[in-house]
Scaffold this motif. Structure first.
Motif, mmCIF file in Angstrom:
data_model
loop_
_atom_site.group_PDB
_atom_site.id
_atom_site.type_symbol
_atom_site.label_atom_id
_atom_site.label_comp_id
_atom_site.label_asym_id
_atom_site.label_seq_id
_atom_site.Cartn_x
_atom_site.Cartn_y
_atom_site.Cartn_z
ATOM 1 N N ALA A 217 0.942 -1.114 -0.164
ATOM 2 C CA ALA A 217 0.299 0.017 -0.041
ATOM 3 C C ALA A 217 0.963 1.206 0.129
ATOM 4 O O ALA A 217 0.992 1.888 -1.057
ATOM 5 N N CYS A 218 1.577 1.566 1.163
ATOM 6 C CA CYS A 218 2.082 2.820 1.213
ATOM 7 C C CYS A 218 3.564 2.877 0.406
ATOM 8 O O CYS A 218 3.781 3.804 -0.229
ATOM 9 N N GLY A 221 7.161 2.066 4.007
ATOM 10 C CA GLY A 221 7.253 1.340 5.410
ATOM 11 C C GLY A 221 6.348 1.792 6.638
ATOM 12 O O GLY A 221 6.594 1.405 7.809
ATOM 13 N N ALA A 222 5.458 2.562 6.208
ATOM 14 C CA ALA A 222 4.519 3.197 7.071
ATOM 15 C C ALA A 222 3.218 2.442 7.447
ATOM 16 O O ALA A 222 2.997 2.208 8.638
ATOM 17 N N CYS A 223 2.707 1.818 6.562
ATOM 18 C CA CYS A 223 1.208 1.043 6.895
ATOM 19 C C CYS A 223 1.416 -0.490 7.314
ATOM 20 O O CYS A 223 0.629 -1.044 7.677
ATOM 21 N N LEU A 224 2.820 -0.894 6.993
ATOM 22 C CA LEU A 224 3.009 -2.429 7.434
ATOM 23 C C LEU A 224 2.106 -3.477 6.591
ATOM 24 O O LEU A 224 1.656 -4.423 7.164
ATOM 25 N N GLY A 225 1.780 -3.052 5.482
ATOM 26 C CA GLY A 225 0.891 -4.157 4.495
ATOM 27 C C GLY A 225 1.506 -5.077 4.116
ATOM 28 O O GLY A 225 1.187 -6.138 4.069
ATOM 29 N N ALA A 227 3.684 -7.467 4.353
ATOM 30 C CA ALA A 227 4.363 -8.325 5.200
ATOM 31 C C ALA A 227 5.256 -9.591 4.768
ATOM 32 O O ALA A 227 4.772 -10.005 3.740
ATOM 33 N N HIS A 240 8.904 -5.954 6.195
ATOM 34 C CA HIS A 240 8.243 -5.394 5.100
ATOM 35 C C HIS A 240 9.060 -5.301 3.752
ATOM 36 O O HIS A 240 10.068 -4.823 3.876
#
Lengths: 256, 302
Positions: A217-218, A221-225, A227, A240
């Motif tokens: 998503a982001c 490294g901010a949204c942790l999507g 993985a 991530h």
């Protein structure tokens, strides 16, 4: 440092069915980019950007080269952009490949659309690299001339034998490893290929770095999507792909 | 006071734009693109009592005009937040909103107690995360549950408490009233709507968690409606969020009754979205010669 900018497309070529090669002008990003990093590109009309690996870095011209496959509607929107228009990008993103001294011996493996990020690696190691790259068939082969120009040893494989030799890149790897022991192996491609390469590298105790992908998503490294399952001191840790990767040491990656 | 500044639950914000929890980490990643001081505030990544690893990937799926996520509150835990992140954030000249989540009452209490002893500006209490099995949304889907968590957090902190509400309920206004009755200083809404996508080739859900939270422009009209209903039901201030992507969306949300705005998924489409929205609001207030506080709740319903 990363930059968000509008990067003019200065060259665009269709190099195989559904595969596009673009050079974009973004001097700040080009100055700082390293092999293995990626560009996150806005596809107008879509919520999520498309992460595309960097296939070439030209600091003098201030350009990045991206080679990508149209996989869905978002990448199709990007592919329709013409020379003279701009891509809305964030770059350079992610953790790239670790580069050893150029006199070290590297085996560089690309599977299909996993091949583009391997070109800058081949340029780095030149004649000290063995590049193995594989495709479905002759029509899907890309970047052959680019790799030839690096002076690296080159083994081209296709599943059906219509170009290069018939077989998988992993078979070619087994053969190369009989003849030499590299200081490092790099790979990007489908997970089954990466898994086999990681196992082979572990068996011979050769350092191995692989580039992964995951739904993102982001991109920063901010949204942790995005993985990725890794192990650290025998504990499972989600890292991530966008920030810790896309390049990981193969031995830390847990394959599903 | 500038034309874009707002006072919300007793806290002064230089503008009403706050990146939403979970979309902005602790700010480090975006600080390279613009100074955090440009933002009204930051609602930081949701924090639990102990480290949470999060859910198995894939955690992200794109949807028409939006996305699903099932990150599952991956975070290093409250002690790490207070030790490693908060001191740095407090130097950034922006309002710092901690966002907390627990799997039971004790966890909420423990985290809120710890935060009360810090200089964090506000506590946003997530009773609406759709991606964790225990707690989270379970408290946010009933008036009793919402009231219970509000009461517990209220009893251990004098910081402003903002309850973050779930849209996956029959009457969000009743839940907001239950929070208000237990002493909440504000409510924020909406958290994500529960959704699902299926890969028709593999016949598997795209998300490993099977279901996840829908956000992005797709949810904006739902969010505006819920903010309007809640703002008409409670006297405490309302922080509106859900699909806000442009300054016009922010104005619409404020007309519906929000006096603070969180921006989430829009940051993924354009990391500069919060700054562009702030610039748009600055121009809007200048052009119209108004303050943003003048428009809060000023929709004129038919």
């Amino acid at each position: 440092m990363k930059y968000a900018c509008l990067a003019p497309i200065i060259r665009k070529t269709n190099i195989a069915k559904g595969i596009w090669d673009m050079e974009i002008l973004c001097p700040d990003a080009a100055r700082e980019a390293v092999p293995g990093q990626f560009v996150d590109i806005l596809a107008e009309g879509y919520t999520l950007r498309r992460p595309i690996s960097i296939c070439g870095i030209d600091r003098d011209k201030g350009t990045l080269r991206i080679v990508f496959e149209v996989r869905g509607k978002g990448t199709a929107v990007i592919a329709q952009k013409e020379v003279g228009s701009s891509l809305d990008i964030i770059a350079p993103l992610g953790h790239g490949f670790d580069l050893l001294d150029t006199d070290k011996r590297a085996v560089i493996i690309g599977g299909g659309i996993g091949t583009p990020p391997m070109v800058p690696l081949a340029q780095h190691y030149g004649a000290n690299a063995s590049v193995i790259f594989g495709f479905r068939d002759a029509r899907a082969v890309i970047l052959k001339e680019d790799i030839e120009r690096t002076g690296a040893d080159m083994i081209l494989c296709t599943d059906d034998g219509t170009a290069g030799r018939k077989g998988f890149v992993t078979d070619a790897l087994d053969e190369v490893l009989k003849a030499l022991r590299p200081d490092i192996i790099y790979a990007c491609g489908p997970m089954v290929m990466l898994r086999r390469i990681a196992e082979r590298a572990a068996k011979d105790d050769i350092r191995c770095q692989i580039s992964l992908e995951e739904r993102m998503a982001c991109g920063v490294g901010a949204c942790l999507g995005c993985a990725c399952v890794t192990k650290q001191d025998d504990k499972t840790v989600y890292k991530h792909v966008c920030k810790n990767g896309p390049v990981f040491d193969a031995k830390e990656v847990v394959f599903a | 006071m500038s034309a874009t500044s707002v006072t919300f639950a007793g806290i002064d914000f230089k503008n009403p734009i706050v990146p939403a929890s979970g979309t902005f980490g602790y700010g480090h990643e975006y600080e390279e693109l613009y100074p955090l001081s440009r933002l009204g505030g930051i609602s930081v990544k949701g924090t639990t009592g102990k480290l949470r690893p999060g859910n198995l990937p894939p955690r992200i799926a794109e949807t028409p005009s939006g996305m699903l996520n099932s990150v599952g509150l991956q975070n290093p835990g409250i002690d790490a937040f207070i030790r490693d992140e908060l001191p740095y954030l407090k130097t950034k000249d922006t309002v710092v909103i901690a966002n907390i989540a627990g799997s039971d009452e004790n966890e909420y209490r423990e985290i809120a107690e710890k935060l009360d002893a810090t200089d964090v500006d506000m506590i946003e209490v997530n009773i609406s995360c759709p991606n964790v099995k225990a707690g989270g949304a379970a408290f946010g889907v009933s008036c009793e549950g919402a009231a219970q968590i509000t009461r517990i957090v209220r009893s251990v902190t004098s910081k402003p408490v903002m309850m973050k509400l779930s849209p996956n309920v029959t009457s969000i206004a009743d839940i907001a009233k239950a929070c208000e009755a237990e002493g909440a200083d504000a409510v924020s809404l909406i958290n994500t709507l529960l959704g699902m996508r299926i890969d028709i080739r593999t016949r598997r859900p795209i998300l490993h968690n099977n279901v996840g939270g829908l956000s992005g422009p797709a949810v904006f009209p739902v969010a505006v409606r819920m903010v309007w209903q809640v703002a008409n039901a409670v006297k405490i201030p309302v922080c509106g969020m859900g699909g806000v992507s442009t300054w016009e969306d922010a104005v619409e949300m404020m007309l519906a009754g929000a006096s603070l705005i969180q921006v989430g998924a829009a940051i993924f489409t354009d990391p500069l979205a919060p700054v562009k929205i702030i610039e748009g609001l600055e121009e809007y207030t200048k052009r119209e010669n108004i303050s943003l506080t003048d428009i809060v709740g000023k929709v004129q319903p038919w």
